[in-house]
Design an enzyme around this catalytic site. Sequence first.
Site, PDB file in Angstrom:
ATOM      1  N   GLU A  48      23.330  15.658 -35.383  1.00 49.69           N
ATOM      2  CA  GLU A  48      23.145  14.220 -35.611  1.00 49.69           C
ATOM      3  C   GLU A  48      22.746  13.875 -37.052  1.00 49.69           C
ATOM      4  O   GLU A  48      23.249  12.904 -37.615  1.00 49.69           O
ATOM      5  CB  GLU A  48      22.076  13.669 -34.658  1.00 49.69           C
ATOM      6  CG  GLU A  48      21.879  12.176 -34.843  1.00 49.69           C
ATOM      7  CD  GLU A  48      20.806  11.572 -33.952  1.00 49.69           C
ATOM      8  OE1 GLU A  48      20.182  12.317 -33.176  1.00 49.69           O
ATOM      9  OE2 GLU A  48      20.607  10.348 -34.048  1.00 49.69           O
TER      10      GLU A  48
ATOM     11  N   ASP B 117      12.918  15.234 -36.818  1.00 49.00           N
ATOM     12  CA  ASP B 117      14.368  15.357 -36.584  1.00 49.00           C
ATOM     13  C   ASP B 117      14.977  16.309 -37.627  1.00 49.00           C
ATOM     14  O   ASP B 117      15.748  17.206 -37.288  1.00 49.00           O
ATOM     15  CB  ASP B 117      15.066  13.992 -36.709  1.00 49.00           C
ATOM     16  CG  ASP B 117      14.562  12.954 -35.714  1.00 49.00           C
ATOM     17  OD1 ASP B 117      15.348  12.496 -34.879  1.00 49.00           O
ATOM     18  OD2 ASP B 117      13.369  12.582 -35.774  1.00 49.00           O
TER      19      ASP B 117
ATOM     20  N   THR C 275      14.377   9.520 -30.143  1.00 50.78           N
ATOM     21  CA  THR C 275      13.388   9.439 -31.240  1.00 50.78           C
ATOM     22  C   THR C 275      12.401   8.294 -30.980  1.00 50.78           C
ATOM     23  O   THR C 275      11.218   8.407 -31.284  1.00 50.78           O
ATOM     24  CB  THR C 275      14.115   9.250 -32.599  1.00 50.78           C
ATOM     25  OG1 THR C 275      15.092  10.281 -32.709  1.00 50.78           O
ATOM     26  CG2 THR C 275      13.157   9.372 -33.765  1.00 50.78           C
TER      27      THR C 275
ATOM     28  N   ASP D  62      21.282  17.664 -30.975  1.00 48.54           N
ATOM     29  CA  ASP D  62      20.467  16.474 -31.198  1.00 48.54           C
ATOM     30  C   ASP D  62      19.047  16.985 -31.382  1.00 48.54           C
ATOM     31  O   ASP D  62      18.385  17.384 -30.413  1.00 48.54           O
ATOM     32  CB  ASP D  62      20.558  15.505 -30.007  1.00 48.54           C
ATOM     33  CG  ASP D  62      19.966  14.146 -30.355  1.00 48.54           C
ATOM     34  OD1 ASP D  62      19.158  14.079 -31.296  1.00 48.54           O
ATOM     35  OD2 ASP D  62      20.320  13.163 -29.672  1.00 48.54           O
TER      36      ASP D  62
ATOM     37  N   ILE E  13      16.159  15.657 -32.178  1.00 47.60           N
ATOM     38  CA  ILE E  13      15.251  14.902 -31.296  1.00 47.60           C
ATOM     39  C   ILE E  13      16.096  13.813 -30.663  1.00 47.60           C
ATOM     40  O   ILE E  13      16.594  12.929 -31.347  1.00 47.60           O
ATOM     41  CB  ILE E  13      14.072  14.241 -32.054  1.00 47.60           C
ATOM     42  CG1 ILE E  13      13.161  15.310 -32.675  1.00 47.60           C
ATOM     43  CG2 ILE E  13      13.268  13.359 -31.090  1.00 47.60           C
ATOM     44  CD1 ILE E  13      11.910  14.740 -33.365  1.00 47.60           C
ATOM     45  N   ASP E  14      16.287  13.937 -29.356  1.00 48.61           N
ATOM     46  CA  ASP E  14      16.985  12.875 -28.636  1.00 48.61           C
ATOM     47  C   ASP E  14      15.902  11.969 -28.050  1.00 48.61           C
ATOM     48  O   ASP E  14      14.931  12.461 -27.469  1.00 48.61           O
ATOM     49  CB  ASP E  14      17.838  13.483 -27.520  1.00 48.61           C
ATOM     50  CG  ASP E  14      18.579  12.411 -26.738  1.00 48.61           C
ATOM     51  OD1 ASP E  14      19.062  11.446 -27.356  1.00 48.61           O
ATOM     52  OD2 ASP E  14      18.662  12.547 -25.505  1.00 48.61           O
TER      53      ASP E  14
ATOM     54  N   ASP F 110      24.372  13.527 -27.546  1.00 44.98           N
ATOM     55  CA  ASP F 110      23.498  12.824 -26.605  1.00 44.98           C
ATOM     56  C   ASP F 110      23.789  13.189 -25.149  1.00 44.98           C
ATOM     57  O   ASP F 110      23.065  12.747 -24.251  1.00 44.98           O
ATOM     58  CB  ASP F 110      23.659  11.302 -26.767  1.00 44.98           C
ATOM     59  CG  ASP F 110      22.885  10.770 -27.964  1.00 44.98           C
ATOM     60  OD1 ASP F 110      21.851  11.359 -28.302  1.00 44.98           O
ATOM     61  OD2 ASP F 110      23.346   9.775 -28.571  1.00 44.98           O
TER      62      ASP F 110
END
Length: 409
Positions: A121, A98, A192, A187, A189-190, A349
Amino acid sequence: MRKSLKTTLLITVPLLVLAISLLLPRVRLLTAHFLPSSSSIALRHSSTSALSNMAFEKELQVALLAVQRATLLTKSVFHSHAKGTLSKNDASPVTIGDFGAQALIISALQHNFPNDEIVAEEEAKDLRENSQLRETVWELVQAAKLSDAQVEKDVLGGAISSADSMLDIIDKGDSKGGSSGRIWAIDPIDGTKGFLRGGQYAVCLALMVDGDVKVGVLGCPNLPVSDSEPLKEGIGADASDEEGRFGVLFSAVQGQGAESRPFTAGALKEGKSIQMKPLSNIADATFCESVEAGHSSQGDAANIASKLGITKPSVRMDSQAKYGSIARGAGDLYLRLPVRKDYQEKIWDHAAGDLIVREAGGMVTDVDGQKLDFSHGRTLKENKGVIAAPKSVHGKVIEVVKEVLGRPT
Ligand SMILES: Nc1ncnc2c1ncn2[C@@H]1O[C@H](COP(=O)(O)O)[C@@H](O)[C@H]1OP(=O)(O)O
Ligand SMILES: [Mg+2]
Ligand SMILES: [Mg+2]
Ligand SMILES: [Mg+2]
């Protein structure tokens, strides 16, 4: 006469060769910067009709390549590192992937659009306090490069200069968001949790102008390349090793349609226009929802589906891969139903997925039928939940959602 022609040729030909060799790199650099190289050719050849109107061409180009490079980093974390997982204040996980992906995307945006604001994020606090973690992320970030060195340098701005500047870059994602100006939402890594499980996840980037989403890109390394492969659970990172069958980039520009293209490590592949699947009978729908019961009420979804006459079980997958999947016609509906009254959805998101579905001919609203409003800061505080569906059936779905959730009609 013949002798003087020969002399003239002897002088002018080498001079011409010299001039061309001096000019070519400059021309290449200029084209790379303003109408970037091989990838922009790929974009111009793409089938989206509206690309004749090239608004946001550079933004799309940079976003696609930045997401592609960040996705390479996340894949490398999945395959070769311990994930360096930490638990954030809200008990959600964050990994070295991330942090690294966020640093790479912001660095590319700053190189191209230094005055734009960024809502991202993650923050660098944990890395500032933990030098070992910082070094691991720094190594990852240095190693993540597109295979086309020219595009890497000219379009994405090349390498970040030091570990310290990487931390500052990560913290550039602290904009409050809002209703005016150019703001990117990231984001890194959406999903995670999906990433850690080896399931679906997405690297997400969107540009909003005055609160309106103009450009959206999703990197989904574990979805099938083929738009026509039926939606199913259980396709994940192990499967993604199968050469060429997995990894897709979704993108959309407002008013220009949505596209998918195979994910690569180098220059962008040609994009293919995508559309939601026409759905004449709602009972035939396939709907998708979160894997995590804490993110979306699976009980309410089952009730809604049954009232709509839907008999197929839901397809559960993590991340905005759900938006991409229905936009390409692999599924029909995305239901995200509030679990907690106080949870505010985050703009990163949803921004990219919202535009991609709408540009593919779908409709995206909250559970009350209101469009998602990205102009209220870092969260969607004026909306609850998300309902994405083909336009033809969206009204019917909202009617049933309101009935099941007891929302005012
Ligand atoms: N209570 C909640 N309701 C809805 N979404 C949530 C909730 N808690 C976390 N999320 C967010 O849901 C997203 C993943 O959605 P999905 O389940 O569809 O993959 C994550 O970005 C996650 O945020 P976070 O990263 O802060 O945990
Ligand atoms: Mg997320
Ligand atoms: Mg995330
Ligand atoms: Mg998170």
